[in-house]
Design an enzyme around this catalytic site. Sequence first.
Site, mmCIF file in Angstrom:
data_model
loop_
_atom_site.group_PDB
_atom_site.id
_atom_site.type_symbol
_atom_site.label_atom_id
_atom_site.label_comp_id
_atom_site.label_asym_id
_atom_site.label_seq_id
_atom_site.Cartn_x
_atom_site.Cartn_y
_atom_site.Cartn_z
ATOM 1 N N PHE A 13 32.405 8.367 48.127
ATOM 2 C CA PHE A 13 33.003 9.064 46.975
ATOM 3 C C PHE A 13 32.811 10.582 47.086
ATOM 4 O O PHE A 13 33.426 11.342 46.341
ATOM 5 C CB PHE A 13 32.358 8.570 45.669
ATOM 6 N N LYS A 14 31.891 11.018 47.964
ATOM 7 C CA LYS A 14 31.570 12.434 48.105
ATOM 8 C C LYS A 14 31.241 13.006 46.710
ATOM 9 O O LYS A 14 30.611 12.311 45.894
ATOM 10 C CB LYS A 14 32.711 13.186 48.795
ATOM 11 N N HIS A 96 25.910 12.618 57.562
ATOM 12 C CA HIS A 96 27.345 12.842 57.366
ATOM 13 C C HIS A 96 27.665 14.286 57.768
ATOM 14 O O HIS A 96 26.823 15.191 57.600
ATOM 15 C CB HIS A 96 27.743 12.583 55.913
ATOM 16 N N GLU A 144 33.228 10.059 63.241
ATOM 17 C CA GLU A 144 34.186 10.804 62.411
ATOM 18 C C GLU A 144 34.374 12.206 62.974
ATOM 19 O O GLU A 144 33.520 13.073 62.782
ATOM 20 C CB GLU A 144 33.614 10.984 60.993
ATOM 21 N N ALA A 205 37.312 8.471 52.381
ATOM 22 C CA ALA A 205 37.004 9.113 51.103
ATOM 23 C C ALA A 205 38.273 9.465 50.337
ATOM 24 O O ALA A 205 38.656 8.791 49.382
ATOM 25 C CB ALA A 205 36.140 10.357 51.316
#
Length: 228
Positions: A13-14, A96, A144, A205
Amino acid sequence: MRKIGFPLIALNFKTYAQAFGENAVKLAKIAEEVSREYGVAVMVAPPVVDLARVVREVEIPVFSQHVDPYKPGSHTGSVLAEDVKAAGAVGSLVNHSEKRLKLADIGAVLERLRENGLMSLLCTDTVETTKAGAALGPDMIAIEPPELIGTGIPVSKAKPEVVSGAVEAVKKINAEVHVLCGAGISTGEDVAKAIELGAEGVLLASAYVKAKDPKKVLSEMAETALRR
Ligand code: G3P
């Protein structure tokens, strides 16, 4: 590793405006509905302040977005593995690209998560860092490429060799580690392509959190994830 299913759709969801407080609960409940309707494993990672609130409302796995490499003590403002566990979360993202750690700290965080019986989803940016990460024994790795994050350009189509390269590299180092991919994942076809390349799921996200109809977006991903 505690129970989590594959293929896995992991939703970060950041700290988007659409994704904290009561909105985090709304998005988590939609994710749970789709998980139940399609029988696909879905995990949510709300902002750390909302962990307990979300855990109370859903039964799907809830992860923290970050944990610091500290044991309980005088670490003002830090996020403890013990506290994430106390909130009822079952794991955490680690390293992340928007919350990078030093290599030594990654090892320490993975150890802190293991000590607390929490799962780890280690984020990497290249095949080389994925190899280093796999050697540290996380439960899952999500590769990523940072330049694709938030662009809507899916890694599984723009850089398929990064996904397949990461899958092959991890298999040789530590076959226990489940490999996901993320960055720009936006449609069911992006998910299907990722799985075709050998990934056991995706981490995304904005396509979900910022969608006009998050349930429609996630349902399409869940449907294609099962087809492969
Ligand atoms: O953690 C997943 C995230 O970094 C990918 O972002 O918006 O491209 O799905 P997004």
